[in-house]
Design a protein around this motif. Structure first.
Motif, PDB file in Angstrom:
ATOM      1  N   PRO A  82       6.404  -6.654   6.512  1.00 27.37           N
ATOM      2  CA  PRO A  82       7.591  -6.066   5.885  1.00 27.37           C
ATOM      3  C   PRO A  82       7.248  -5.138   4.721  1.00 27.37           C
ATOM      4  O   PRO A  82       7.803  -4.025   4.623  1.00 27.37           O
ATOM      5  N   ILE A  83       6.316  -5.564   3.878  1.00 33.59           N
ATOM      6  CA  ILE A  83       5.954  -4.725   2.731  1.00 33.59           C
ATOM      7  C   ILE A  83       5.361  -3.408   3.201  1.00 33.59           C
ATOM      8  O   ILE A  83       5.698  -2.330   2.699  1.00 33.59           O
ATOM      9  N   ALA A  86       8.055  -1.120   4.777  1.00 38.67           N
ATOM     10  CA  ALA A  86       8.950  -0.623   3.721  1.00 38.67           C
ATOM     11  C   ALA A  86       8.260   0.457   2.895  1.00 38.67           C
ATOM     12  O   ALA A  86       8.827   1.525   2.629  1.00 38.67           O
ATOM     13  N   ALA A  87       7.017   0.195   2.499  1.00 42.53           N
ATOM     14  CA  ALA A  87       6.298   1.176   1.684  1.00 42.53           C
ATOM     15  C   ALA A  87       6.070   2.458   2.480  1.00 42.53           C
ATOM     16  O   ALA A  87       6.220   3.567   1.957  1.00 42.53           O
ATOM     17  N   ILE A  89       7.968   3.676   4.841  1.00 41.64           N
ATOM     18  CA  ILE A  89       9.238   4.414   4.882  1.00 41.64           C
ATOM     19  C   ILE A  89       9.463   5.138   3.563  1.00 41.64           C
ATOM     20  O   ILE A  89       9.836   6.316   3.542  1.00 41.64           O
ATOM     21  N   TYR A  90       9.192   4.441   2.468  1.00 42.57           N
ATOM     22  CA  TYR A  90       9.406   5.085   1.160  1.00 42.57           C
ATOM     23  C   TYR A  90       8.533   6.327   1.026  1.00 42.57           C
ATOM     24  O   TYR A  90       9.006   7.391   0.650  1.00 42.57           O
ATOM     25  N   PHE A  91       7.238   6.177   1.366  1.00 44.89           N
ATOM     26  CA  PHE A  91       6.302   7.301   1.256  1.00 44.89           C
ATOM     27  C   PHE A  91       6.782   8.493   2.065  1.00 44.89           C
ATOM     28  O   PHE A  91       6.778   9.630   1.605  1.00 44.89           O
ATOM     29  N   TYR A  94      11.371   9.101   1.566  1.00 45.85           N
ATOM     30  CA  TYR A  94      12.011   9.283   0.257  1.00 45.85           C
ATOM     31  C   TYR A  94      11.154  10.077  -0.724  1.00 45.85           C
ATOM     32  O   TYR A  94      11.642  10.929  -1.444  1.00 45.85           O
ATOM     33  N   LEU A 146      -3.147  -7.806   1.200  1.00 42.04           N
ATOM     34  CA  LEU A 146      -3.408  -6.618   0.373  1.00 42.04           C
ATOM     35  C   LEU A 146      -4.432  -5.713   1.050  1.00 42.04           C
ATOM     36  O   LEU A 146      -4.337  -4.487   0.997  1.00 42.04           O
ATOM     37  N   LEU A 149      -2.769  -3.800   3.973  1.00 38.65           N
ATOM     38  CA  LEU A 149      -1.575  -3.036   3.616  1.00 38.65           C
ATOM     39  C   LEU A 149      -1.765  -1.523   3.781  1.00 38.65           C
ATOM     40  O   LEU A 149      -0.919  -0.863   4.396  1.00 38.65           O
ATOM     41  N   ILE A 153       0.552   0.906   6.151  1.00 35.07           N
ATOM     42  CA  ILE A 153       1.320   2.005   5.552  1.00 35.07           C
ATOM     43  C   ILE A 153       0.959   3.333   6.205  1.00 35.07           C
ATOM     44  O   ILE A 153       1.835   4.106   6.603  1.00 35.07           O
ATOM     45  N   TRP A 179      19.735   6.036   4.580  1.00 31.03           N
ATOM     46  CA  TRP A 179      19.303   4.742   5.091  1.00 31.03           C
ATOM     47  C   TRP A 179      19.817   4.493   6.503  1.00 31.03           C
ATOM     48  O   TRP A 179      19.088   3.997   7.350  1.00 31.03           O
TER      49      TRP A 179
ATOM     50  N   MET B   1      18.923   0.283  -1.385  1.00 28.03           N
ATOM     51  CA  MET B   1      17.825   0.138  -0.426  1.00 28.03           C
ATOM     52  C   MET B   1      16.593   0.906  -0.890  1.00 28.03           C
ATOM     53  O   MET B   1      15.465   0.438  -0.778  1.00 28.03           O
ATOM     54  N   LYS B   2      16.847   2.070  -1.458  1.00 23.66           N
ATOM     55  CA  LYS B   2      15.728   2.889  -1.913  1.00 23.66           C
ATOM     56  C   LYS B   2      14.875   2.134  -2.923  1.00 23.66           C
ATOM     57  O   LYS B   2      13.642   2.206  -2.903  1.00 23.66           O
ATOM     58  N   VAL B   4      14.382  -1.154  -3.186  1.00 21.58           N
ATOM     59  CA  VAL B   4      13.543  -2.169  -2.527  1.00 21.58           C
ATOM     60  C   VAL B   4      12.302  -1.513  -1.914  1.00 21.58           C
ATOM     61  O   VAL B   4      11.180  -1.985  -2.075  1.00 21.58           O
ATOM     62  N   LEU B   5      12.547  -0.383  -1.232  1.00 22.48           N
ATOM     63  CA  LEU B   5      11.426   0.322  -0.606  1.00 22.48           C
ATOM     64  C   LEU B   5      10.424   0.770  -1.657  1.00 22.48           C
ATOM     65  O   LEU B   5       9.217   0.693  -1.477  1.00 22.48           O
ATOM     66  N   MET B   6      10.976   1.256  -2.788  1.00 21.90           N
ATOM     67  CA  MET B   6      10.088   1.761  -3.833  1.00 21.90           C
ATOM     68  C   MET B   6       9.227   0.638  -4.396  1.00 21.90           C
ATOM     69  O   MET B   6       8.031   0.824  -4.632  1.00 21.90           O
ATOM     70  N   CYS B   8       8.167  -1.938  -2.857  1.00 22.41           N
ATOM     71  CA  CYS B   8       7.088  -2.182  -1.896  1.00 22.41           C
ATOM     72  C   CYS B   8       5.978  -1.143  -2.033  1.00 22.41           C
ATOM     73  O   CYS B   8       4.788  -1.458  -1.955  1.00 22.41           O
ATOM     74  N   ALA B   9       6.386   0.116  -2.239  1.00 29.32           N
ATOM     75  CA  ALA B   9       5.381   1.168  -2.389  1.00 29.32           C
ATOM     76  C   ALA B   9       4.577   0.963  -3.666  1.00 29.32           C
ATOM     77  O   ALA B   9       3.381   1.242  -3.720  1.00 29.32           O
ATOM     78  N   ILE B  11       3.723  -1.780  -4.948  1.00 32.49           N
ATOM     79  CA  ILE B  11       2.717  -2.832  -4.787  1.00 32.49           C
ATOM     80  C   ILE B  11       1.324  -2.236  -4.573  1.00 32.49           C
ATOM     81  O   ILE B  11       0.336  -2.767  -5.059  1.00 32.49           O
ATOM     82  N   THR B  15      -1.868  -3.109  -6.796  1.00 33.63           N
ATOM     83  CA  THR B  15      -3.144  -3.565  -6.252  1.00 33.63           C
ATOM     84  C   THR B  15      -4.303  -2.859  -6.954  1.00 33.63           C
ATOM     85  O   THR B  15      -5.278  -3.488  -7.372  1.00 33.63           O
TER      86      THR B  15
END
Lengths: 285, 284
Positions: A82-83, A86-87, A89-91, A94, A146, A149, A153, A179, B1-2, B4-6, B8-9, B11, B15
């Protein structure tokens, strides 16, 4: 002999050199798999899969090792998938073309190149010591999550990138917001690519040994894990500890363990390649 | 939603921050006991003996020795294979061979370690009498085979991306495929090939299980590939699999070794990223 003849001979010669190099790589692969099969195949039976490790090589089995591997893969997948998606999609959807996006990009490229053992050190200090998970499955799974990940991504982004903009524009045109567009149009269209990436990431996690040694996977264990807080061992870890045994008989156990490990890795990779080809053929924009 | 996604990014950023913080804070305490000068110049590494020495040079030389052996196999082979597949081989052949070669890169490294220790070393001992049971040579050779597909795949992508017009131009001038490859295609794809070599180099430096299993664990300042050596990664594995007291100087050496490795690979990765961004050839 004219210089044109000489050039033609050199050209032909290089062709054979290239062929030889390519076949050398494949030849090594064959020798390598052949040797391991010859050494280990006699060991593989139901007892090998259902026995605990033992100080006597004849009785030693991989029951805790393969159950540990399944546990850790499951937990790693639950955390990382999931992480990672999600990451991704953001990259891709958005964070396009901002200073922040550029920074995230460089960071991601660097993370993908960090040696796995460094992730082990991170896990040792953060999960094992600071968060006090101890040498449990959870510590190992967080560390591996980690580690894979960046792989998830990157492949998610590539799958999203392959969806043409016209799909998004059409969805916006119908009045959907960002979304809704992602959830109803872009994600279903890119699911094949994303799943392929996840399988490849998981198959990478199966073979990882070094970071798990650092976060305390056990070499000798007499029970099967029953919760995320259990101590554990994994297949590559068991193989590593058998390789280190002075008794030659254990080399056979190691080879047999390797056969099981490779089988799992190849099956997963095969599924990934199959899905990729199918998906590429089916989707024509 | 944006949001939550952010998160995750972010993270991924955490790291990186985590890695840097963990490595540097633990090594900071280490460097209060050992001067950086000693760390970089002492030629002995013996954190567990009574007369302790903390010179990273033997571990660094072990790492570089194994890496050099593996690169001397993988770079020429990888590039030749890339040229062959991209410029000579029939399309069908390339289509089937490339994934087969990539299998080499998907095999877990502990398996390669087993192969180096139980097959390659005994085989080489027939020809090289003074070869130790654990040695840099076998580990390096096997690691070289492992990274061939890394170099050949990425280089082949770079060669394949060179536009047809350049090839046609060279053929039109009467060049053979060999002349075209080395005088036109290879220079045009050089940035991609250099990136593949640097990434493979970084991978070799950070590779752990092959060297742990096959090269041994004896910090040894030598350039002789027949000898037993210890790499930075092998030291970390061996040290952390023993029972080491937390907050002891032995525990901190793991992180001091780790920080050296991290800085090394970080520089390599940054250089490759820079080359990729800066020198991407564009043909229109």
């Amino acid at each position: 002999m004219t210089s044109a003849d000489k050039n033609r001979i050199k050209d032909k010669a290089f062709e054979y050199v290239g062929m030889a190099c390519t076949f050398f790589g494949l030849f090594m692969l064959v020798i390598f798999l052949g040797d391991i099969l010859m050494t280990g195949i006699e060991k593989i039976d139901m007892d090998f899969l259902s026995n605990f490790p033992s100080s006597r090589a004849r009785k030693a089995g991989i029951y805790p090792a393969w159950t540990g591997t399944l546990w850790i893969l499951g937990l790693t997948a639950i955390i990382a998938i999931p992480i990672g998606i999600a990451a991704g999609i953001y990259f891709e959807e958005y964070a396009k073309k901002s200073k922040m996006a550029n920074f995230l990009e460089i960071n991601l490229a660097n993370l993908a190149g960090v040696p796995s053992i460094i992730y082990g050190l991170l896990g040792l200090q953060i999960f094992v010591r600071t968060l006090n998970f101890g040498t449990s499955l959870l510590s190992g799974a967080c560390t591996l999550a980690l580690l894979i990940l960046p792989v998830i991504i990157v492949s998610t982004r590539e799958a999203l990138k392959a969806v043409p903009d016209s799909i998004r524009q059409a969805s916006y045109g119908m009045g959907a917001n960002t979304w809704q567009t992602i959830w109803h149009q872009v994600l279903p269209a890119s699911a094949g690519g994303i799943i392929t990436g996840i399988i490849l990431a998981i198959s990478r996690a199966i073979g990882e040994t070094a970071p798990l040694i650092v976060v305390g996977a056990a070499t000798f264990i007499t029970n099967v894990p029953d919760s995320p807080m259990s101590d554990y061992t994994v297949l590559p870890m068991q193989i590593y500890s058998w390789i280190g045994m002075p008794d030659k008989e254990f080399a056979k156990s190691a080879a047999a363990g390797i056969i099981v490990l490779l089988l799992i890795t190849f099956v997963l990779n095969g599924i990934a390649v199959f899905l990729r080809n199918r998906w590429q053929k089916k989707v024509k924009w | 939603m944006k949001r939550v996604l952010m998160i995750c990014a972010i993270i991924t950023v955490l790291t990186t921050v985590g890695i840097v913080w963990v490595l540097f804070s633990e090594s900071y305490t280490f460097f209060q006991h050992v001067s950086i000068w000693d760390f970089l110049t002492d030629t002995e590494w013996s954190p567990l003996s009574t007369n302790k020495h903390f010179g990273i040079l033997p571990l660094l030389s072990g790492t570089l020795l194994v890496t050099a052996i593996s690169m001397s196999i993988a770079v020429p082979m990888g590039i030749i294979i890339a040229i062959y597949l991209s410029e000579y081989a029939p399309k069908k052949f390339r289509y089937y061979i490339k994934p087969l070669l990539e299998i080499l890169a998907s095999i877990p490294t502990v398996v390669y370690g087993f192969f180096a220790l139980t097959v390659v070393t005994p085989f080489l001992q027939n020809y090289i009498p003074n070869l130790a049971g654990f040695n840099a040579l076998s580990a390096g050779l096997v690691m070289g085979i492992m990274i061939i597909p890394m170099i050949s795949s990425l280089s082949e992508d770079a060669l394949y991306a060179v536009p047809k017009s350049l090839r046609e131009g060279a053929y039109g001038m009467g060049s053979t495929r060999l002349q075209t490859s080395f005088n036109v295609i290879l220079p045009a794809a050089s940035s991609g090939i250099i990136v593949s070599i640097i990434l493979a180099f970084a991978r070799a430096v950070g590779e752990t299980m092959i060297v742990t299993v096959a090269a041994g664990n004896m910090a040894n300042l030598t350039a002789d590939p027949r000898e037993t050596v210890a790499t930075i990664t092998a030291f970390i594995v061996n040290m952390s699999s023993g029972d080491v007291q937390q907050d002891s100087i032995e525990y901190q050496t793991i992180f001091a070794a780790g920080v050296t490795l991290f800085v090394f690979t970080f520089i390599l990765n940054s250089v490759s990223f820079y080359i990729k961004k800066r020198f991407q050839e564009k043909y229109d």
